[in-house]
Scaffold this active site. Structure first.
Site, PDB file in Angstrom:
ATOM      1  N   GLU A 178     -24.344   8.078   2.785  1.00 29.40           N
ATOM      2  CA  GLU A 178     -25.115   7.715   1.657  1.00 29.40           C
ATOM      3  C   GLU A 178     -24.501   6.941   0.496  1.00 29.40           C
ATOM      4  O   GLU A 178     -24.973   6.026  -0.089  1.00 29.40           O
ATOM      5  CB  GLU A 178     -25.944   8.782   1.528  1.00 29.40           C
ATOM      6  CG  GLU A 178     -27.241   9.049   2.035  1.00 29.40           C
ATOM      7  CD  GLU A 178     -28.049   7.863   2.169  1.00 29.40           C
ATOM      8  OE1 GLU A 178     -28.481   7.065   1.363  1.00 29.40           O
ATOM      9  OE2 GLU A 178     -28.294   7.315   3.565  1.00 29.40           O
ATOM     10  N   ASP A 187     -13.274   6.442  -3.121  1.00 27.66           N
ATOM     11  CA  ASP A 187     -12.655   6.160  -4.165  1.00 27.66           C
ATOM     12  C   ASP A 187     -13.355   6.890  -5.622  1.00 27.66           C
ATOM     13  O   ASP A 187     -12.473   7.290  -6.417  1.00 27.66           O
ATOM     14  CB  ASP A 187     -12.751   4.596  -4.509  1.00 27.66           C
ATOM     15  CG  ASP A 187     -11.952   3.937  -3.609  1.00 27.66           C
ATOM     16  OD1 ASP A 187     -10.864   4.385  -3.435  1.00 27.66           O
ATOM     17  OD2 ASP A 187     -12.301   2.624  -3.367  1.00 27.66           O
ATOM     18  N   SER A 194       0.756  -1.214  -0.077  1.00 23.31           N
ATOM     19  CA  SER A 194       0.010  -0.010  -0.020  1.00 23.31           C
ATOM     20  C   SER A 194       0.895   1.313  -0.069  1.00 23.31           C
ATOM     21  O   SER A 194       1.794   1.306   0.770  1.00 23.31           O
ATOM     22  CB  SER A 194      -0.780   0.047   1.197  1.00 23.31           C
ATOM     23  OG  SER A 194      -1.592   1.201   1.222  1.00 23.31           O
ATOM     24  N   SER A 229      -0.582   4.049   1.021  1.00 23.96           N
ATOM     25  CA  SER A 229      -1.083   4.897   1.854  1.00 23.96           C
ATOM     26  C   SER A 229      -0.435   5.704   2.869  1.00 23.96           C
ATOM     27  O   SER A 229      -0.281   6.650   3.486  1.00 23.96           O
ATOM     28  CB  SER A 229      -2.629   4.565   2.312  1.00 23.96           C
ATOM     29  OG  SER A 229      -3.256   4.263   1.172  1.00 23.96           O
ATOM     30  N   VAL A 274      -8.175   3.195 -14.021  1.00 21.18           N
ATOM     31  CA  VAL A 274      -7.774   3.311 -12.684  1.00 21.18           C
ATOM     32  C   VAL A 274      -6.444   2.572 -11.978  1.00 21.18           C
ATOM     33  O   VAL A 274      -5.757   2.803 -10.861  1.00 21.18           O
ATOM     34  CB  VAL A 274      -8.803   2.605 -11.730  1.00 21.18           C
ATOM     35  CG1 VAL A 274     -10.280   3.236 -11.858  1.00 21.18           C
ATOM     36  CG2 VAL A 274      -9.022   1.193 -11.736  1.00 21.18           C
ATOM     37  N   LYS A 283     -13.493  -4.491   2.042  1.00 22.11           N
ATOM     38  CA  LYS A 283     -14.303  -3.317   1.881  1.00 22.11           C
ATOM     39  C   LYS A 283     -15.634  -3.421   2.108  1.00 22.11           C
ATOM     40  O   LYS A 283     -16.331  -2.492   2.456  1.00 22.11           O
ATOM     41  CB  LYS A 283     -14.098  -2.643   0.548  1.00 22.11           C
ATOM     42  CG  LYS A 283     -12.773  -2.018   0.493  1.00 22.11           C
ATOM     43  CD  LYS A 283     -12.682  -1.229  -0.994  1.00 22.11           C
ATOM     44  CE  LYS A 283     -11.128  -0.865  -1.309  1.00 22.11           C
ATOM     45  NZ  LYS A 283     -10.861   0.088  -2.497  1.00 22.11           N
TER      46      LYS A 283
END
Ligand code: ATR
Length: 382
Positions: free
Chosen positions: A180, A204, A117, A119, A326, A168
């Site tokens: 929402e 995302d 990752s 991140s 992506v 996820k």
């Protein structure tokens, strides 16, 4: 009084403001030098709040309080940007993991695997650059232990976390609240701990759309073709729907998944907005012909499928088409190469990765990810 005269008055006030601005920034540069020499972080939020409250007291017209507060918040952000620009960025970069203390808050990513990752690097770079007292870690969670992992986040009072594959969707049943669009997407990639309640978001698709905004690519009222209906495809399609795309065409190898996604959009966002097809070259050709944007959200083009493209025939593209993928490794997938040769503007998935992180970072810290992080990430991946 005439408009002309009023404008003249404003002009003269602006002149004074500019002078004061310059004087203030001069002092800010001294502060920045001092902070840098003494290893003090740029951000001191308690001091910021103090300054705002103090200045509000000087107001005669108290109705202007909230406006003055916004004005000062903007001003403080500018001062911080200026201080960051003045400080040698290279030094900050090498200090990414320094400064952990007993008060340091925790942010993290959970998934399996998480070792690759980007991140932790991206968020620690940002936290350090802004002088925020948090650290971001990566935790590989064994299958079957996601419930315990979420409980641990609560017990340890983690400020927030990201979730990556394969959790996820599974994580949703363990959270206190889900916003929402994450509900519509059916997946969560970001959680915020709000006073002990864990709230799930999905950033995302928003990240992808933000990278289009950055390039001034218009998607409102436009026809968009999305290839794939997995996690990435769902988040992007729903976000386009929420942001007012004209028509969304979902094309997937497994038709049922495309159909389910199109139904979600038609039933919850706008009837008739989404269409779906099974992957087929004639359909691709027909649907792309009058489309403005094409997005690949399938895994074709990466890992063992790196030498493949979901569309091999260059005649399917037209030069007014914007093509996004992506995938960010490789930086230019075979699909993007073919599209570029056909005259299309192209974009890989790096900005989506950065901006989904930027949105999460803002939820946790209240700050935008610094420009410095964005530039460093872009440089690292070139
Ligand atoms: P992510 O969360 O990254 O979107 P995913 O949920 O596994 O990953 O979705 C992968 C997508 O790539 C799916 O749309 C998948 O199509 P299926 O729904 O038919 O499985 C698509 N995909 C993967 N390999 C493919 C291939 N060889 N050809 C066409 N589509 C493929």
């Amino acid at each position: 009084m005439s408009l002309k005269k009023l404008r003249k008055e404003i002009e003269s006030i602006d002149k004074d403001i500019v002078k004061l601005f310059e004087s203030r920034m001069k002092i800010v540069s001294e502060v920045s030098k001092y902070k840098h020499e003494n290893n003090i972080p740029i951000l001191d939020s308690s001091r910021e709040d103090e300054v705002i409250e103090k200045n509000k007291k000087y107001l005669e017209d108290k109705k202007l309080g909230n406006y003055l507060e916004d004005f000062y918040k903007g001003f403080m952000d500018i001062s911080k940007d200026y201080q960051r620009d003045l400080i040698d960025e290279k030094k900050l970069d090498t200090d990414v993991k320094s400064g952990v203390s007993a008060t340091t808050g925790l942010l993290c990513i959970i998934g399996n695997p998480v070792e690759h990752s980007k991140s932790p690097h991206m968020h620690n770079l940002s936290l350090n650059n802004l002088g925020l007292d948090y650290s971001y870690m990566a935790f590989n969670i064994k299958r079957g232990f996601i419930k315990e992992a979420v409980e641990a986040m609560k017990v340890l009072n983690v400020r927030g976390f990201n979730i990556t594959m394969p959790y996820k969707e599974e994580i949703m049943e363990h959270l206190d609240e889900i916003n929402e669009n994450a509900k519509l997407i059916g997946a969560v990639n970001t959680v915020l701990n709000h006073d002990g309640r864990l709230i799930g978001y999905n950033t995302d698709g928003e990240g992808f759309v933000k990278s289009l905004d950055k390039r001034n690519v218009e998607y409102r009222d436009k026809k968009i073709v999305i290839l794939g209906a997995g996690g990435g495809g769902k988040s992007i399609a729903v976000e386009f729907g929420l942001k007012g795309a004209g028509e969304i065409v979902i094309i997937n190898r497994t038709f049922e998944k495309a159909e389910k996604l199109a139904n979600t959009i038609n039933e919850n966002i706008k009837r008739g907005m989404a269409k779906c097809y099974k992957l087929d070259e004639d359909i691709l050709k027909r649907e792309i012909k009058d489309s403005s944007i094409l997005v690949n959200t399938t895994s074709v083009g990466m890992d063992e499928l790196e030498d493949k493209s979901i569309i091999e025939n260059p005649d399917v593209f037209h030069s007014d088409l914007f093509v996004g993928d992506v995938i960010y490794h490789p930086a230019k997938t075979k699909l993007l190469s073919i599209a570029e040769q056909a005259g299309c503007e192209i974009m890989n998935g790096l900005d989506m990765l950065i901006y989904q992180g930027d949105i999460a970072f803002k939820l946790w810290t209240g700050f935008n990810m610094p420009e410095y992080t964005i530039k460093t990430m872009e440089k690292d991946f070139l």
